[in-house]
Write an enzyme that holds these catalytic residues in place. Structure first.
Site, PDB file in Angstrom:
ATOM      1  N   HIS A 195       6.864   4.265   1.329  1.00  0.00           N
ATOM      2  CA  HIS A 195       7.111   3.703   2.657  1.00  0.00           C
ATOM      3  C   HIS A 195       8.273   4.472   3.279  1.00  0.00           C
ATOM      4  O   HIS A 195       9.409   4.331   2.851  1.00  0.00           O
ATOM      5  CB  HIS A 195       7.441   2.211   2.552  1.00  0.00           C
ATOM      6  CG  HIS A 195       6.298   1.393   2.020  1.00  0.00           C
ATOM      7  ND1 HIS A 195       5.317   0.879   2.828  1.00  0.00           N
ATOM      8  CD2 HIS A 195       5.979   1.034   0.750  1.00  0.00           C
ATOM      9  CE1 HIS A 195       4.432   0.214   2.074  1.00  0.00           C
ATOM     10  NE2 HIS A 195       4.816   0.300   0.812  1.00  0.00           N
ATOM     11  N   ASP A 232      -1.930  -1.148   3.347  1.00  0.00           N
ATOM     12  CA  ASP A 232      -0.878  -1.523   2.398  1.00  0.00           C
ATOM     13  C   ASP A 232       0.263  -2.311   3.042  1.00  0.00           C
ATOM     14  O   ASP A 232       0.676  -2.047   4.155  1.00  0.00           O
ATOM     15  CB  ASP A 232      -0.286  -0.295   1.713  1.00  0.00           C
ATOM     16  CG  ASP A 232       0.742  -0.704   0.671  1.00  0.00           C
ATOM     17  OD1 ASP A 232       0.365  -1.417  -0.267  1.00  0.00           O
ATOM     18  OD2 ASP A 232       1.922  -0.337   0.823  1.00  0.00           O
ATOM     19  N   HIS A 289      -4.137  -2.773  -1.349  1.00  0.00           N
ATOM     20  CA  HIS A 289      -3.036  -3.632  -1.813  1.00  0.00           C
ATOM     21  C   HIS A 289      -3.698  -4.948  -2.208  1.00  0.00           C
ATOM     22  O   HIS A 289      -4.073  -5.735  -1.344  1.00  0.00           O
ATOM     23  CB  HIS A 289      -2.042  -3.826  -0.658  1.00  0.00           C
ATOM     24  CG  HIS A 289      -0.960  -4.825  -0.917  1.00  0.00           C
ATOM     25  ND1 HIS A 289       0.375  -4.489  -0.932  1.00  0.00           N
ATOM     26  CD2 HIS A 289      -0.996  -6.158  -1.154  1.00  0.00           C
ATOM     27  CE1 HIS A 289       1.101  -5.559  -1.169  1.00  0.00           C
ATOM     28  NE2 HIS A 289       0.297  -6.599  -1.313  1.00  0.00           N
ATOM     29  N   ASN A 316       6.199  -6.973  -3.728  1.00  0.00           N
ATOM     30  CA  ASN A 316       4.778  -7.344  -3.766  1.00  0.00           C
ATOM     31  C   ASN A 316       3.949  -6.190  -4.295  1.00  0.00           C
ATOM     32  O   ASN A 316       4.074  -5.086  -3.773  1.00  0.00           O
ATOM     33  CB  ASN A 316       4.277  -7.686  -2.363  1.00  0.00           C
ATOM     34  CG  ASN A 316       4.603  -9.103  -1.964  1.00  0.00           C
ATOM     35  OD1 ASN A 316       4.999  -9.923  -2.790  1.00  0.00           O
ATOM     36  ND2 ASN A 316       4.454  -9.395  -0.695  1.00  0.00           N
ATOM     37  N   ASP A 342       5.685   3.184  -4.773  1.00  0.00           N
ATOM     38  CA  ASP A 342       5.857   2.072  -3.834  1.00  0.00           C
ATOM     39  C   ASP A 342       7.308   1.987  -3.355  1.00  0.00           C
ATOM     40  O   ASP A 342       7.861   0.892  -3.189  1.00  0.00           O
ATOM     41  CB  ASP A 342       5.394   0.741  -4.426  1.00  0.00           C
ATOM     42  CG  ASP A 342       5.217  -0.327  -3.340  1.00  0.00           C
ATOM     43  OD1 ASP A 342       5.304   0.007  -2.139  1.00  0.00           O
ATOM     44  OD2 ASP A 342       5.002  -1.500  -3.704  1.00  0.00           O
TER      45      ASP A 342
END
Lengths: 337, 437
Positions: free
Chosen positions: B70, B159, B188, B287, B314
């Protein structure tokens, strides 16, 4: 003891010392002028992010009876509405020179977070579903007053255990004192796991009641219906409510408890709430003394010696309180009640 | 002995290391000229003017490829930018990352894809945007996958959330199969209804802490659904951040059946459990959530036996003010790019060529990047390389990151394995553990 964050942090000696201290403060509370100068010059702030008039008033009364100054911060009338974070609010209170904060928050663990940010004593005044240590202590105190030592005593905690900080506090503190706790609820209102809990869980209230010495009834919230956790309040009451019929079958010395506020007619029948076996009003009364004990323990040192001195009546006594100030009792800012 | 420099221009010799790629390992020096590997041989001569990078005691591997980062740009630049995130990547030995689409606006159209590609041109690693499966990742209408694929997007995912609607997911898979590119639908996997209101793994710790839980079955239900839909449609699917023993078993069965399925494990699910949440510190909120010891063990076994064929980070930056909140009010996510190698080497007893396969070769294949990434380390290939010391131990300290954020879940832990140099297309972007720009 630096903070009171989790009930499980208290061992048996801690709990018993606090309950013994509570005895002294019950005595203080029964005086014509129910006030001692123990915490004169100290400031206790209540930081309530969730509506709870009774708990806030109980803590403020406790602080005032110890002659502490009090400040009240509530989310509805504060900078929280302007977007201030919990951390900034806590830092603001710290900067004002507060000695202790009582944190009530809808988020589990909020008091632990506050304790990690500021150098102030923190008391958990109820956090989410997690814990409510002073409720656990006042329940233990009230129960001990009725039953004597709790070793081997059987306590059923009935209702919405899953979402209840009171249930978690009671499990920790009552079992620390030797009580045997059974949780009674439909599976939807039990925690997903009670692995590691010093308690057992069952679904059938009527199977448990003949065995119990005390019943703690939890508040049943109406929104649980919309979450499909129980079909209806009517069905809940029929299966898990302390009805007149169920109360009639219980011994005279069984104790009925409720942390309040009650839904009369749901978890407890109106007549049962007023039954002599119900100690619901005693719980509230004892709550003030228990909170005096907690604040005293956190802010006035830990030794047993000053405790005896500080609650003694004689103005001539050599006491820690006298050391703190030569002023007469009640002269501090917190004296106006 | 042979000449390191066959072309003109400045050259680099990476000297004294062990070259490891998916095919195996050998002791060799690596010469780099004009952005490409020029020679891979023992005891190369160093031409005059060439720069020597010490790889003594180190592994020289194809740069790692992160299928799951991200980078927060556009829209959340206070948390991370493509540049700062790519610096984390380079420090972690990554030479390519796939940027997740949960930006603001979401990467759900050609214009946002172009923006991220443009931002990536000056980054410290290759930056490849993924594209959303649905418009604004809202799970209601298909995003224009074709126009995004035309620009090079090969991984589609919502995602941050899974595509909840079974029928819509089926259509997405069917549509993807018809595109003139080899694309992958990455999921996801979390069923929102089963997770409703949850903030951590549902179980012993959530019960004790009074925090609403996300059951393992919420993940497994979506893994099982997507396997069924892949069987129905023939789509290639990729399961992101697998965190439960049940998910690993489902993937193993689907693979045995011959379905085109790949799956990733994150560093945090290889190391941390839900017990970390006992402090109520939202650094450990993520998550899917940190789970049980048994799940961590199953995820490790899944990586070891190849059921989980990719390690992906992630990497999810959040600024301090977002994590300085009670647990349930803080956003989920933790940093990972700089720690993935150290965690993997610390917890997995995996032969190095297999480790390189999980971190580089296989993700490069899935993302369609084999022209430039994933190895092998041989003459003519673009010099996307990382050099790491597999035995160097280091203790993670607060703030030990090039991210704009600070949400490191490994503070206080000692990891073994650390990146020394990273080369992006021949440019040394990290030297001796220090970013060069």
């Amino acid at each position: 003891m630096r903070h009171l964050l989790s009930s499980a942090d208290l061992d048996r000696d801690d709990v018993e010392a606090l309950l013994d201290l509570t005895d002294s403060f019950v005595e203080v509370s029964n005086r014509a002028i129910p006030k001692v100068p123990a915490l004169r010059g100290r400031t206790v702030a209540t930081m309530f992010f969730e509506d709870s008039t009774r708990t806030r008033l109980s803590f403020e009364t406790a602080a005032k009876r110890l002659s502490a100054d009090t400040m009240s911060f509530s989310a509805s009338s504060s900078s929280v509405n302007k977007g201030e974070s919990l951390r900034d609010t806590a830092l603001t209170l710290e900067a004002m020179g507060v000695d202790a904060v009582v944190v009530r928050h809808r988020s589990s663990g909020a008091p632990h977070r506050v304790a990690s940010w500021v150098d102030v004593r923190v008391v958990n005044g109820g956090d989410g579903w997690h814990d409510h240590p002073t409720q656990g202590l006042l329940d233990a105190y009230t129960l001990r007053g009725r039953l004597g030592p709790l070793d081997g005593r059987r306590v059923a905690i009935v209702g919405d255990v899953k979402h209840s900080r009171v249930a978690r506090a009671d499990v920790a503190i009552l079992t620390t004192l030797g009580a045997e706790v059974t949780l009674v609820a439909p599976p939807t209102l039990l925690p997903p796991s009670i692995e590691g809990w010093p308690a057992t869980a069952v679904h059938d209230l009527d199977a448990v009641l003949p065995e119990v010495d005390a019943v703690v009834l939890l508040r049943m919230q109406r929104e649980r219906m919309t979450e499909a956790l129980v079909p209806s309040l009517r069905e809940y009451t029929a299966r898990w409510g302390l009805t007149v019929d169920r109360a009639r079958r219980l011994r005279d010395d069984v104790v009925f408890m409720h942390p309040g506020p009650m839904n009369r007619g749901v978890e407890i029948a109106p007549e049962v709430a007023d039954d002599p076996r119900a100690v619901i009003v005693d719980q509230v009364r004892n709550g003030v003394a228990v909170r005096m004990a907690v604040l005293f323990r956190l802010l006035a040192g830990e030794g047993p010696e000053p405790v005896a001195d500080v609650v003694s009546d004689g103005a001539d006594d050599r006491s820690v309180a006298a050391d703190l100030s030569e002023q007469p009792v009640g002269a501090g800012d917190g004296g106006a009640t | 002995m042979s000449q390191a420099s066959r072309g003109s221009g400045p050259s680099i010799v990476i000297r004294g290391g062990r070259v490891v790629d998916a095919s195996g390992e050998r002791r060799a020096d690596v010469a780099v000229v004009e952005g490409r590997v020029a020679a891979v041989e023992a005891d190369l001569d160093v031409p005059s003017g060439a720069r020597v990078l010490d790889a003594g005691g180190c592994v020289v591997a194809p740069g790692f490829v992160d299928l799951h980062a991200h980078l927060r740009q556009p829209g959340r630049e206070e948390a991370e930018t493509v540049e700062s995130g790519s610096r984390c990547a380079a420090l972690g030995g990554f030479t390519a990352v796939v940027a997740m689409p949960n930006t603001t606006p979401a990467i759900d159209s050609a214009s946002v894809v172009r923006e991220v590609i443009e931002l990536g041109r000056t980054a410290l690693c290759e930056v490849h945007p993924s594209g959303a499966i649905t418009v604004d990742r809202a799970g209601e209408r298909l995003a224009p996958m074709g126009e995004m694929a035309d620009l090079g997007v090969r991984i589609f995912t919502d995602d941050g959330t899974g595509v909840q609607d079974d029928g819509l997911m089926r259509r997405a898979m069917e549509y993807a199969v018809g595109l003139p590119y080899d694309v992958v639908l990455a999921q996801h996997c979390e069923n929102d209804r089963l997770c409703a209101g949850g903030h951590m793994h549902e179980g012993e710790w959530s019960s004790r802490l009074g925090i609403a839980g996300q059951p393992a079955e919420a993940e497994e239900a979506m893994v099982a659904r997507d396997i069924a839909l892949a069987r129905l449609t023939g789509a290639r699917i990729h399961m992101q951040h697998m965190s439960t023993a049940g998910s690993v078993a489902l993937i193993a069965a689907a693979r045995a059946e011959g379905l085109a399925i790949s799956a990733e494990a994150t560093p945090h699910h290889l190391l941390l459990t839900h017990a970390e949440c006992a402090s109520f510190d939202p650094t450990f909120k993520v998550n899917p959530p940190l789970r049980t010891d048994a799940d961590v063990e199953a995820v490790r076994r899944g990586v070891l036996d190849g059921t989980l064929d990719v390690i992906a980070t992630d990497h999810a930056p959040h600024p301090p003010e977002a994590k300085d909140e009670p647990f349930d009010l803080a956003p989920p996510g933790m940093l990972g790019l700089e720690f993935a190698l150290g965690v993997a080497l610390s917890v997995l007893d995996l032969p190095l060529p297999e480790l390189v396969r999980r971190l580089s070769t296989r993700p490069a294949e899935i993302a369609g990047l084999t022209d430039s990434q994933g190895g092998p380390v041989e003459p003519g290939r673009p010099a996307n390389l990382c050099v790491f010391d597999p035995t160097a131990t280091w203790t993670v300290e607060p703030g030990m990151t090039a991210s704009r954020s600070r949400n490191i879940p490994y503070v206080g832990r000692t990891l073994s394995g650390r990146v020394r140099h990273t080369l992006r297309a021949g440019e040394p972007v990290v030297l001796d553990g220090t970013p060069q720009r």
